[in-house]
Motif scaffolding. Structure first.
Motif, mmCIF file in Angstrom:
data_model
loop_
_atom_site.group_PDB
_atom_site.id
_atom_site.type_symbol
_atom_site.label_atom_id
_atom_site.label_comp_id
_atom_site.label_asym_id
_atom_site.label_seq_id
_atom_site.Cartn_x
_atom_site.Cartn_y
_atom_site.Cartn_z
ATOM 1 N N ASP A 156 53.761 81.843 68.559
ATOM 2 C CA ASP A 156 54.847 82.292 69.449
ATOM 3 C C ASP A 156 54.936 81.397 70.681
ATOM 4 O O ASP A 156 56.036 81.040 71.122
ATOM 5 C CB ASP A 156 54.620 83.739 69.904
ATOM 6 C CG ASP A 156 54.831 84.749 68.793
ATOM 7 O OD1 ASP A 156 55.394 84.383 67.728
ATOM 8 O OD2 ASP A 156 54.417 85.917 68.975
ATOM 9 N N SER A 215 58.068 78.898 71.761
ATOM 10 C CA SER A 215 58.690 78.955 73.092
ATOM 11 C C SER A 215 58.705 77.583 73.755
ATOM 12 O O SER A 215 59.695 77.192 74.375
ATOM 13 C CB SER A 215 57.960 79.957 73.981
ATOM 14 O OG SER A 215 58.103 81.265 73.478
ATOM 15 N N ARG A 273 61.381 75.447 72.116
ATOM 16 C CA ARG A 273 62.717 75.846 72.600
ATOM 17 C C ARG A 273 62.974 75.333 74.009
ATOM 18 O O ARG A 273 64.107 75.027 74.373
ATOM 19 C CB ARG A 273 62.866 77.366 72.568
ATOM 20 C CG ARG A 273 63.109 77.936 71.188
ATOM 21 C CD ARG A 273 63.541 79.405 71.242
ATOM 22 N NE ARG A 273 62.571 80.262 71.899
ATOM 23 C CZ ARG A 273 61.537 80.860 71.301
ATOM 24 N NH1 ARG A 273 61.347 80.679 70.011
ATOM 25 N NH2 ARG A 273 60.716 81.627 71.969
ATOM 26 N N ALA A 274 61.902 75.229 74.810
ATOM 27 C CA ALA A 274 62.040 74.752 76.196
ATOM 28 C C ALA A 274 62.103 73.220 76.278
ATOM 29 O O ALA A 274 62.225 72.670 77.359
ATOM 30 C CB ALA A 274 60.879 75.275 77.040
ATOM 31 N N ARG A 330 56.976 91.824 74.535
ATOM 32 C CA ARG A 330 57.074 90.510 75.177
ATOM 33 C C ARG A 330 55.698 89.940 75.479
ATOM 34 O O ARG A 330 54.743 90.669 75.715
ATOM 35 C CB ARG A 330 57.877 90.623 76.476
ATOM 36 C CG ARG A 330 59.358 90.881 76.211
ATOM 37 C CD ARG A 330 60.108 90.923 77.483
ATOM 38 N NE ARG A 330 60.350 92.340 77.754
ATOM 39 C CZ ARG A 330 60.910 92.811 78.836
ATOM 40 N NH1 ARG A 330 61.268 92.012 79.798
ATOM 41 N NH2 ARG A 330 61.100 94.087 78.984
ATOM 42 N N THR A 331 55.623 88.617 75.475
ATOM 43 C CA THR A 331 54.369 87.925 75.742
ATOM 44 C C THR A 331 54.087 87.895 77.237
ATOM 45 O O THR A 331 54.979 87.575 78.038
ATOM 46 C CB THR A 331 54.427 86.487 75.194
ATOM 47 O OG1 THR A 331 54.692 86.563 73.795
ATOM 48 C CG2 THR A 331 53.125 85.752 75.435
ATOM 49 N N CYS A 341 58.934 84.990 84.232
ATOM 50 C CA CYS A 341 59.190 83.852 83.338
ATOM 51 C C CYS A 341 60.543 83.976 82.707
ATOM 52 O O CYS A 341 61.029 85.002 82.450
ATOM 53 C CB CYS A 341 58.118 83.814 82.258
ATOM 54 S SG CYS A 341 56.470 83.618 82.927
ATOM 55 N N ALA A 368 57.017 78.690 80.405
ATOM 56 C CA ALA A 368 57.818 78.424 79.209
ATOM 57 C C ALA A 368 57.326 79.220 78.000
ATOM 58 O O ALA A 368 58.069 79.399 77.038
ATOM 59 C CB ALA A 368 57.800 76.930 78.889
ATOM 60 N N MET A 369 56.092 79.714 78.052
ATOM 61 C CA MET A 369 55.495 80.396 76.907
ATOM 62 C C MET A 369 55.514 81.913 76.996
ATOM 63 O O MET A 369 55.067 82.574 76.058
ATOM 64 C CB MET A 369 54.035 79.949 76.738
ATOM 65 C CG MET A 369 53.869 78.511 76.391
ATOM 66 S SD MET A 369 52.168 78.079 75.985
ATOM 67 C CE MET A 369 51.345 78.261 77.575
ATOM 68 N N CYS A 370 55.987 82.484 78.099
ATOM 69 C CA CYS A 370 55.818 83.925 78.245
ATOM 70 C C CYS A 370 57.015 84.584 78.907
ATOM 71 O O CYS A 370 57.879 83.932 79.476
ATOM 72 C CB CYS A 370 54.560 84.224 79.048
ATOM 73 S SG CYS A 370 54.659 83.771 80.793
ATOM 74 N N GLU A 371 57.000 85.903 78.826
ATOM 75 C CA GLU A 371 58.008 86.721 79.505
ATOM 76 C C GLU A 371 57.566 87.056 80.925
ATOM 77 O O GLU A 371 58.376 87.214 81.806
ATOM 78 C CB GLU A 371 58.205 88.036 78.742
ATOM 79 C CG GLU A 371 58.446 87.889 77.261
ATOM 80 C CD GLU A 371 59.754 87.204 76.929
ATOM 81 O OE1 GLU A 371 60.728 87.384 77.673
ATOM 82 O OE2 GLU A 371 59.786 86.486 75.920
#
Length: 186
Positions: A22, A26, A29-30, A141-142, A186, A162-165
């Motif tokens: 995951d 992310s 995607r970023a 959510r992360t 985030c 960039a990797m988390c909420e």
């Protein structure tokens, strides 16, 4: 930040699991380029389908990266992964960020940081605890809780974000158990 020829940041992974996949998705995607070393072919296949690049060795996983995310579940893995004859430090550029996803005791992380600094291998180490929220509010959510020295946290913030909420950072301290928490959305 280390970048590829197109100016996109490169992030490496050593070890993958469902949360790592995951996180890698992310990052992709970023706009980050993501490479990983993993021995489980099922996880490697999932990673490649996301658009990641396979690293053939620990050394290769650390080459040309701005940040290396290392999944360690046991303290015995530290020597092999970092300091072994084929360890990541052989490929890691000086000043790269190491994000340690671990379940090891803070005293071992302190020893790792000291050894890395003594060997003049790197300047920045972050410890990151990654989880998925299961409450109605968090809806799966992360979340990442990280700790490290202030300069390491500053360097890690764009990558972690960039990797988390939700990112919680223990800043201006060395380790999570010593610090004051700050939070970034985030």
């Amino acid at each position: 930040m280390a970048t590829d020829g197109d100016g996109v940041g490169v992030v490496g992974f050593v070890g993958l699991d469902d949360l790592s996949l995951d996180m890698a998705a992310s990052l992709l995607r970023a706009g980050y380029k993501v490479q990983a070393f993993e021995i489980d072919e099922t996880l490697v296949d999932k990673f490649l389908k996301l658009g990641g690049t396979r690293s053939a060795s620990l050394i290769e996983a650390g080459k040309e990266v701005a940040a290396l995310i290392v999944l360690i579940s046991h303290v015995d893995q530290i020597n092999d992964v970092f300091f072994g004859q084929q360890g990541v430090l052989k490929g890691l550029q000086k000043g790269a960020l190491i994000i340690l996803r671990s379940t090891i005791l803070p005293s071992y992380i302190q020893n790792l940081e000291k050894r890395l600094r003594d060997e003049d291998s790197m300047a920045h180490l972050i410890e990151a605890y990654v989880s998925r929220g299961f409450s109605e509010v968090l809806e799966g959510r992360t979340m990442i809780t990280s700790s490290g020295r202030s300069e390491a946290n500053a360097k890690a913030q764009p990558i972690l974000s960039a990797m988390c909420e939700k990112l919680f950072t223990f800043d201006k301290v060395k380790y999570a158990l010593e610090g004051v928490i700050s939070s970034w959305s985030c």
